[in-house]
Write an enzyme that holds these catalytic residues in place. Sequence first.
Site, PDB file in Angstrom:
ATOM      1  N   ASN A  94      -7.758  -3.262  14.227  1.00  0.00           N
ATOM      2  CA  ASN A  94      -9.118  -3.538  13.746  1.00  0.00           C
ATOM      3  C   ASN A  94      -9.142  -4.697  12.743  1.00  0.00           C
ATOM      4  O   ASN A  94     -10.146  -4.954  12.111  1.00  0.00           O
ATOM      5  CB  ASN A  94      -9.732  -2.280  13.104  1.00  0.00           C
ATOM      6  CG  ASN A  94      -8.953  -1.815  11.879  1.00  0.00           C
ATOM      7  OD1 ASN A  94      -7.996  -2.464  11.452  1.00  0.00           O
ATOM      8  ND2 ASN A  94      -9.356  -0.701  11.300  1.00  0.00           N
TER       9      ASN A  94
ATOM     10  N   GLU B 163      -9.712  -2.004   5.230  1.00  0.00           N
ATOM     11  CA  GLU B 163     -10.385  -1.765   6.498  1.00  0.00           C
ATOM     12  C   GLU B 163     -11.617  -2.672   6.628  1.00  0.00           C
ATOM     13  O   GLU B 163     -12.060  -3.274   5.642  1.00  0.00           O
ATOM     14  CB  GLU B 163     -10.813  -0.286   6.566  1.00  0.00           C
ATOM     15  CG  GLU B 163      -9.649   0.716   6.458  1.00  0.00           C
ATOM     16  CD  GLU B 163      -8.817   0.854   7.741  1.00  0.00           C
ATOM     17  OE1 GLU B 163      -8.672  -0.139   8.493  1.00  0.00           O
ATOM     18  OE2 GLU B 163      -8.292   1.958   7.973  1.00  0.00           O
TER      19      GLU B 163
ATOM     20  N   HIS C  43      -7.237  -4.960  10.022  1.00  0.00           N
ATOM     21  CA  HIS C  43      -6.922  -4.665   8.618  1.00  0.00           C
ATOM     22  C   HIS C  43      -5.635  -5.359   8.177  1.00  0.00           C
ATOM     23  O   HIS C  43      -4.729  -5.596   8.981  1.00  0.00           O
ATOM     24  CB  HIS C  43      -6.928  -3.159   8.321  1.00  0.00           C
ATOM     25  CG  HIS C  43      -5.781  -2.376   8.851  1.00  0.00           C
ATOM     26  ND1 HIS C  43      -5.865  -1.035   9.131  1.00  0.00           N
ATOM     27  CD2 HIS C  43      -4.501  -2.717   9.148  1.00  0.00           C
ATOM     28  CE1 HIS C  43      -4.704  -0.597   9.566  1.00  0.00           C
ATOM     29  NE2 HIS C  43      -3.857  -1.598   9.589  1.00  0.00           N
TER      30      HIS C  43
ATOM     31  N   ASP D 255       0.814  -1.223   0.000  1.00  0.00           N
ATOM     32  CA  ASP D 255       0.000   0.000   0.000  1.00  0.00           C
ATOM     33  C   ASP D 255       0.846   1.272   0.000  1.00  0.00           C
ATOM     34  O   ASP D 255       2.065   1.222   0.181  1.00  0.00           O
ATOM     35  CB  ASP D 255      -0.962  -0.006   1.208  1.00  0.00           C
ATOM     36  CG  ASP D 255      -0.286  -0.443   2.507  1.00  0.00           C
ATOM     37  OD1 ASP D 255       0.953  -0.416   2.584  1.00  0.00           O
ATOM     38  OD2 ASP D 255      -0.996  -0.811   3.448  1.00  0.00           O
TER      39      ASP D 255
HETATM   40  P1  PGA Z   1       2.183  -1.603  12.642  1.00  0.00           P
HETATM   41  O1  PGA Z   1       0.972  -1.618  11.624  1.00  0.00           O
HETATM   42  O2  PGA Z   1       3.148  -2.617  12.131  1.00  0.00           O
HETATM   43  O3  PGA Z   1       2.733  -0.213  12.600  1.00  0.00           O
HETATM   44  O4  PGA Z   1       1.607  -1.998  13.978  1.00  0.00           O
HETATM   45  C1  PGA Z   1       0.477  -2.846  11.205  1.00  0.00           C
HETATM   46  C2  PGA Z   1      -0.680  -2.604  10.272  1.00  0.00           C
HETATM   47  O5  PGA Z   1      -1.411  -1.623  10.484  1.00  0.00           O
HETATM   48  O6  PGA Z   1      -0.841  -3.408   9.341  1.00  0.00           O
END
Ligand code: PGA
Length: 241
Positions: A136, A143, A138, A67
């Site tokens: 959450n 999302e 994702h 992304d």
């Molecule tokens: P993070 O994010 O590695 O910064 O915890 C993980 C994600 O949101 O996929």
Amino acid sequence: MNIIPAADYQDMSHKAAHLMIEKIRSNPDMTLGLATGSTPKGVYDELIKDHMENGTSYKRITTVNLDEYIGLPPFDPNSYRYFMNSGLFNHLDIQQVNTHLPKGDADDINQECQRYEQLIKDLVDIDLQLLGIGQNGHIGFNEPGTPFTSRTHVVKLEESTRKANARFFESMDKVPTHAITMGIASILDSREILLLASGSAKAEAITQLVHGEANEQFPASALKVHSNVTIIADEAALSLV
Ligand code: PGA
């Protein structure tokens, strides 16, 4: 789903990196799917260390990231292109032209989504996709509520995601509101998936992933239908499983 427990962040990073290095050495032409965020940072540090000490080569490796924020040019320190260049690619012998991320500053964002999806198809699938997980659920920036059939698309980021990522920005209003992400179906096409989680903030998400049903309100649960998923999580992330 295969679960490999790790003691802590460092151990998780070490185990994940070594699993990846073994695969890169046995298949030096492979396509790696990569992720950004705090979780994979330690893995990338280990890959760099191994490259310098043991000479593991990335000359013929192709990478595709999940992304990118919309609106940030590649030289913006908060763009995921900048994160990948400065935190990994610039320290390996990989060819920059073989490293791919969606272009968050493309003039036509919908066309950019199509270009990126076609690029993944042309690479004939990702051999190993590295994933983090949001609180959450994702994966990438897919999302809750994203169809499991989704391909590369534009997403409006949830407030909880923007807040979680605000630590990297000067202020909350500088956090982008939209991103381009590989879709869930694009991720599921990968031959193998390696999901990492560290810390108690991820404990509920990991429990839901391991014990819950497949449900579009919890995007990571799409991985339940995939036949080759490994989770490497530390004690804190596994504390509720
Ligand atoms: P993070 O994010 O590695 O910064 O915890 C993980 C994600 O949101 O996929």
